[in-house]
Design a protein around this motif. Structure first.
Motif, PDB file in Angstrom:
ATOM      1  N   ALA A 114      -9.919  -2.297   0.542  1.00  0.00           N
ATOM      2  CA  ALA A 114      -8.461  -0.772   0.756  1.00  0.00           C
ATOM      3  C   ALA A 114      -8.847   0.409  -0.014  1.00  0.00           C
ATOM      4  O   ALA A 114      -9.907   0.350  -1.030  1.00  0.00           O
ATOM      5  CB  ALA A 114      -7.832  -2.222  -0.295  1.00  0.00           C
ATOM      6  N   SER A 115      -7.360   1.166   0.762  1.00  0.00           N
ATOM      7  CA  SER A 115      -8.156   2.755   0.188  1.00  0.00           C
ATOM      8  C   SER A 115      -6.707   3.185   0.392  1.00  0.00           C
ATOM      9  O   SER A 115      -6.042   3.147   1.106  1.00  0.00           O
ATOM     10  CB  SER A 115      -8.891   2.989   0.860  1.00  0.00           C
ATOM     11  OG  SER A 115      -9.919   4.549   0.516  1.00  0.00           O
ATOM     12  N   THR A 116      -6.730   4.021  -0.635  1.00  0.00           N
ATOM     13  CA  THR A 116      -6.040   5.400  -1.175  1.00  0.00           C
ATOM     14  C   THR A 116      -6.583   6.368   0.540  1.00  0.00           C
ATOM     15  O   THR A 116      -5.667   7.811  -0.100  1.00  0.00           O
ATOM     16  CB  THR A 116      -5.500   5.906  -1.838  1.00  0.00           C
ATOM     17  OG1 THR A 116      -6.454   6.205  -3.156  1.00  0.00           O
ATOM     18  CG2 THR A 116      -4.375   4.885  -2.990  1.00  0.00           C
ATOM     19  N   GLY A 132      -6.875   6.087 -11.149  1.00  0.00           N
ATOM     20  CA  GLY A 132      -5.672   5.011 -10.541  1.00  0.00           C
ATOM     21  C   GLY A 132      -6.429   4.103 -10.076  1.00  0.00           C
ATOM     22  O   GLY A 132      -5.498   3.141 -11.012  1.00  0.00           O
ATOM     23  N   ASN A 133      -7.736   3.580  -9.457  1.00  0.00           N
ATOM     24  CA  ASN A 133      -8.009   1.785  -9.933  1.00  0.00           C
ATOM     25  C   ASN A 133      -8.408   2.034 -11.230  1.00  0.00           C
ATOM     26  O   ASN A 133      -8.922   0.555 -11.063  1.00  0.00           O
ATOM     27  CB  ASN A 133      -8.379   1.226  -8.881  1.00  0.00           C
ATOM     28  CG  ASN A 133      -8.464   0.184  -8.083  1.00  0.00           C
ATOM     29  OD1 ASN A 133      -7.082  -0.355  -8.590  1.00  0.00           O
ATOM     30  ND2 ASN A 133      -8.757  -0.580  -7.820  1.00  0.00           N
ATOM     31  N   ALA A 134      -9.106   2.891 -11.670  1.00  0.00           N
ATOM     32  CA  ALA A 134      -9.379   2.830 -12.870  1.00  0.00           C
ATOM     33  C   ALA A 134     -10.873   2.090 -13.200  1.00  0.00           C
ATOM     34  O   ALA A 134     -11.789   2.059 -14.050  1.00  0.00           O
ATOM     35  CB  ALA A 134      -8.973   1.929 -13.759  1.00  0.00           C
ATOM     36  N   LEU A 174     -13.359  16.922 -11.381  1.00  0.00           N
ATOM     37  CA  LEU A 174     -13.107  16.915 -10.442  1.00  0.00           C
ATOM     38  C   LEU A 174     -13.362  16.424  -8.914  1.00  0.00           C
ATOM     39  O   LEU A 174     -14.159  16.404  -8.336  1.00  0.00           O
ATOM     40  CB  LEU A 174     -13.104  18.080  -9.735  1.00  0.00           C
ATOM     41  CG  LEU A 174     -12.655  19.461 -11.043  1.00  0.00           C
ATOM     42  CD1 LEU A 174     -12.483  20.929 -10.346  1.00  0.00           C
ATOM     43  CD2 LEU A 174     -10.929  19.218 -11.578  1.00  0.00           C
ATOM     44  N   THR A 175     -12.729  14.716  -8.573  1.00  0.00           N
ATOM     45  CA  THR A 175     -12.716  13.513  -7.546  1.00  0.00           C
ATOM     46  C   THR A 175     -13.090  14.200  -6.429  1.00  0.00           C
ATOM     47  O   THR A 175     -14.004  13.197  -5.626  1.00  0.00           O
ATOM     48  CB  THR A 175     -12.371  13.261  -8.841  1.00  0.00           C
ATOM     49  OG1 THR A 175     -10.579  13.665  -8.430  1.00  0.00           O
ATOM     50  CG2 THR A 175     -12.823  11.721  -9.950  1.00  0.00           C
ATOM     51  N   GLY A 176     -12.514  15.017  -5.798  1.00  0.00           N
ATOM     52  CA  GLY A 176     -12.547  15.273  -4.099  1.00  0.00           C
ATOM     53  C   GLY A 176     -11.574  16.555  -4.003  1.00  0.00           C
ATOM     54  O   GLY A 176     -11.263  17.270  -5.176  1.00  0.00           O
TER      55      GLY A 176
HETATM   56  N1  F0G Z   1      -9.470  10.860  -7.392  1.00  0.00           N
HETATM   57  C1  F0G Z   1      -9.924  10.511  -6.069  1.00  0.00           C
HETATM   58  C2  F0G Z   1      -9.824  11.921  -5.568  1.00  0.00           C
HETATM   59  C3  F0G Z   1      -9.507   9.516  -6.115  1.00  0.00           C
HETATM   60  O1  F0G Z   1      -9.764   9.542  -4.574  1.00  0.00           O
HETATM   61  C4  F0G Z   1      -9.306   8.307  -6.683  1.00  0.00           C
HETATM   62  C5  F0G Z   1      -9.763   6.818  -6.442  1.00  0.00           C
HETATM   63  C6  F0G Z   1      -9.808   8.879  -7.690  1.00  0.00           C
HETATM   64  C7  F0G Z   1      -9.499  10.161  -8.642  1.00  0.00           C
HETATM   65  C8  F0G Z   1      -9.396   7.747  -9.158  1.00  0.00           C
HETATM   66  O2  F0G Z   1     -10.281   6.718  -9.049  1.00  0.00           O
HETATM   67  O3  F0G Z   1      -9.945   4.345  -9.053  1.00  0.00           O
HETATM   68  O4  F0G Z   1     -11.875   4.645  -9.543  1.00  0.00           O
HETATM   69  O5  F0G Z   1      -9.867   5.346 -10.960  1.00  0.00           O
HETATM   70  N2  F0G Z   1      -9.099   6.389  -5.007  1.00  0.00           N
HETATM   71  C9  F0G Z   1      -9.640   5.228  -4.407  1.00  0.00           C
HETATM   72  C10 F0G Z   1      -9.484   5.173  -3.147  1.00  0.00           C
HETATM   73  C11 F0G Z   1      -8.444   4.544  -5.005  1.00  0.00           C
HETATM   74  O6  F0G Z   1      -9.268   3.875  -2.335  1.00  0.00           O
HETATM   75  O7  F0G Z   1     -10.502   6.026  -2.335  1.00  0.00           O
HETATM   76  P1  F0G Z   1     -10.746   5.179  -9.855  1.00  0.00           P
END
Ligand code: F0G
Length: 355
Positions: free
Chosen positions: A86-88, A190-192, A318-320
């Protein structure tokens, strides 16, 4: 001249990872992302040395590729025929890319509303089956947990411990780059899973003698999707930061424990604060990041503004990549101006005299 093949991420850190002789080390070129000094932020927060870890530079544009490399390697080793999550949006894109690379079919469940266009398009073009469900991410994850019981199906959400194990590598890289751990790590939640994985990574590296002190974790949820902050599930999470629009994080307990052990905090930032940080990163650092990633920097600016001690050395994750969500950039930036293709038209528009 002979060229030796550069080691993949999993190979580089294999002694910290659950890989054996028979594990195929699948790679799409993940990891080894840049870490850059944030001079613009340092002008605003004078007392801190601030670094940005650019996880959007991973092949599918987010940090997910680190954990996915290990999760898919192990799934292939175990004979899985289907990857499911499942995913965002970002997990979906990453799973789909690794599924394509390993000829494993990939099924992703996304909430029907609010997944960024770039993520959906990536996932589709990699060839995954995309199921858009009428419901939230949390409902999608509950559904996927059930489907994962079927034979040959491997769940690649961060409830899969291999995802977390692979994501530790970002913490290793930070320490390898800086020579030690930072004092504080700012990260969106997010999902931690990611904050949990970083903590595991820092602790493992400390045990190995590669760092002196583990960092204080500073996790940030969006105010409209902040169950860990409020201590309550959020049934209809709402935020502009769609990647972290999650009301019941799967790794809630692990993240809370990690945070407590680090003597850190998980706090909330408003959508306005996230959008402000998104602008600052782009216009003062030249870093185009996702809104969700900007939550970490929003948190840093907020803590500094509230008079908390920051630093002395800080890393923001910076995650994405911002390219994932071009619609957000267009929404929050000014429109292009249409003019005639002549020098006087340009001069007039820019207010340049004497051309
Ligand atoms: N930043 C980005 C760009 C994310 O896509 C996510 C989570 C997070 C931060 C948070 O990371 O979930 O490990 O706490 N994205 C997930 C997804 C939920 O489905 O792509 P997290």
């Amino acid at each position: 001249m002979t060229h030796s093949k550069p080691a993949s991420l999993l190979d580089r850190y294999r002694k910290f990872l659950p890989v054996g002789e028979s594990t195929p080390l699948v790679t799409i070129g993940e990891g080894d992302t840049p870490i850059v000094r944030a001079h613009g932020l340092e002008r605003r927060i004078a007392e801190a040395e601030i670094w940005l870890k650019l996880e959007g530079c991973n092949p599918t544009g987010s940090f997910k590729d680190r954990g996915m490399a290990l999760a898919v390697s192990k799934a292939v080793e175990d004979g899985a025929r289907t990857l499911i999550c499942a995913s965002t949006g970002n997990t979906a894109a990453s799973a789909a890319a690794f599924g394509a690379q390993t000829s494993t079919s990939t099924v992703v469940v996304i909430p029907a509303n609010g997944v960024a266009l770039g993520k959906v398009s990536q996932t589709l073009i990699y060839g995954a089956q995309v199921l858009s469900v009428r419901g939230s991410f949390d409902q999608g994850l509950a559904l996927v947990r059930e489907l994962a019981n079927l034979p040959g199906v491997a769940i690649v959400n961060s409830i899969n411990p291999d995802r977390l194990a692979g994501q530790q590598t970002a913490a290793f890289e930070i320490v390898d780059s800086l020579g030690d751990a930072p004092n504080e790590l700012y990260i969106p939640v997010g999902n931690a899973g990611n904050i949990t994985a970083y903590w595991m990574g820092f602790v493992a590296y400390q045990k190995a003698g590669f760092l002196t002190n583990t960092p204080v974790l500073r996790g940030f949820q969006a105010a409209g999707a902040s169950p860990i902050v409020s201590g309550q599930h959020v049934l209809s999470p709402e935020t502009v930061a769609s990647a972290i629009r999650i009301g019941n994080p799967a790794n809630w307990k692990l993240a809370a424990t990690a945070c407590r052990q680090s003597e850190g905090t998980i706090e909330a930032v408003t959508d306005e604060e996230i959008i402000e940080a998104y602008h600052i990163l782009a216009s003062e650092e030249g870093v185009f990041t996702e809104l969700s990633s900007a939550a970490a920097v929003a948190g840093l600016l907020k803590r500094a503004r509230l008079g908390h001690d920051v630093g002395p050395r800080v890393v923001c994750v910076l995650t994405g990549s911002g390219l994932k969500d071009p619609e957000a950039a267009v929404r929050y930036a000014s429109e292009p101006v249409e003019i005639e293709a002549t020098v006087p038209a340009v001069a007039q528009h820019l207010g340049w005299d004497g051309i």
